[in-house]
Write a protein that holds these residues in place. Structure first.
Motif, PDB file in Angstrom:
ATOM      1  N   LEU A   1       0.831  -1.191   0.000  1.00  0.00           N
ATOM      2  CA  LEU A   1       0.000   0.000   0.000  1.00  0.00           C
ATOM      3  C   LEU A   1       0.873   1.251   0.000  1.00  0.00           C
ATOM      4  O   LEU A   1       0.553   2.246  -0.658  1.00  0.00           O
ATOM      5  N   ALA A   2       1.987   1.204   0.697  1.00  0.00           N
ATOM      6  CA  ALA A   2       2.909   2.342   0.720  1.00  0.00           C
ATOM      7  C   ALA A   2       3.449   2.635  -0.682  1.00  0.00           C
ATOM      8  O   ALA A   2       3.580   3.802  -1.076  1.00  0.00           O
ATOM      9  N   ASP A   3       3.751   1.584  -1.446  1.00  0.00           N
ATOM     10  CA  ASP A   3       4.225   1.776  -2.817  1.00  0.00           C
ATOM     11  C   ASP A   3       3.140   2.381  -3.702  1.00  0.00           C
ATOM     12  O   ASP A   3       3.410   3.256  -4.527  1.00  0.00           O
ATOM     13  N   VAL A   4       1.915   1.914  -3.537  1.00  0.00           N
ATOM     14  CA  VAL A   4       0.785   2.477  -4.296  1.00  0.00           C
ATOM     15  C   VAL A   4       0.622   3.952  -3.945  1.00  0.00           C
ATOM     16  O   VAL A   4       0.457   4.801  -4.828  1.00  0.00           O
ATOM     17  N   ALA A   5       0.689   4.259  -2.664  1.00  0.00           N
ATOM     18  CA  ALA A   5       0.566   5.642  -2.219  1.00  0.00           C
ATOM     19  C   ALA A   5       1.669   6.498  -2.828  1.00  0.00           C
ATOM     20  O   ALA A   5       1.412   7.617  -3.291  1.00  0.00           O
ATOM     21  N   ASP A   6       2.883   5.982  -2.844  1.00  0.00           N
ATOM     22  CA  ASP A   6       4.000   6.720  -3.450  1.00  0.00           C
ATOM     23  C   ASP A   6       3.743   6.979  -4.935  1.00  0.00           C
ATOM     24  O   ASP A   6       4.016   8.076  -5.439  1.00  0.00           O
ATOM     25  N   ASP A   7       3.221   5.970  -5.641  1.00  0.00           N
ATOM     26  CA  ASP A   7       2.909   6.139  -7.067  1.00  0.00           C
ATOM     27  C   ASP A   7       1.875   7.237  -7.284  1.00  0.00           C
ATOM     28  O   ASP A   7       1.908   7.940  -8.296  1.00  0.00           O
ATOM     29  N   LEU A   8       0.953   7.375  -6.342  1.00  0.00           N
ATOM     30  CA  LEU A   8      -0.099   8.383  -6.456  1.00  0.00           C
ATOM     31  C   LEU A   8       0.297   9.716  -5.825  1.00  0.00           C
ATOM     32  O   LEU A   8      -0.472  10.672  -5.878  1.00  0.00           O
TER      33      LEU A   8
END
Length: 55
Positions: free
Chosen positions: A17-24
């Motif tokens: 989820l942290a990686d997804v958040a970073d992408d967004l």
């Protein structure tokens, strides 16, 4: 869609989820809230019927 394409919903997960958040470019908490809201909207529009109908 970002989470889906990144493999967040795969088992096992291909991303966090942290990686997804970073992408967004948003916080992890914001990403979590958006996913929950998205799940709720998807369920409401596809599975939940008029609650007053008794079914």
């Amino acid at each position: 869609m970002t989470a889906y394409h990144a493999g967040y919903f795969e088992v096992p997960r291909a991303t966090t989820l942290a990686d997804v958040a970073d992408d967004l470019d948003i916080s992890r908490n914001a990403a979590s809230a958006r996913l929950r809201r998205g799940h709720r909207n998807l369920l409401a529009s596809t599975l939940v019927h008029d609650e007053g109908s008794g079914s």
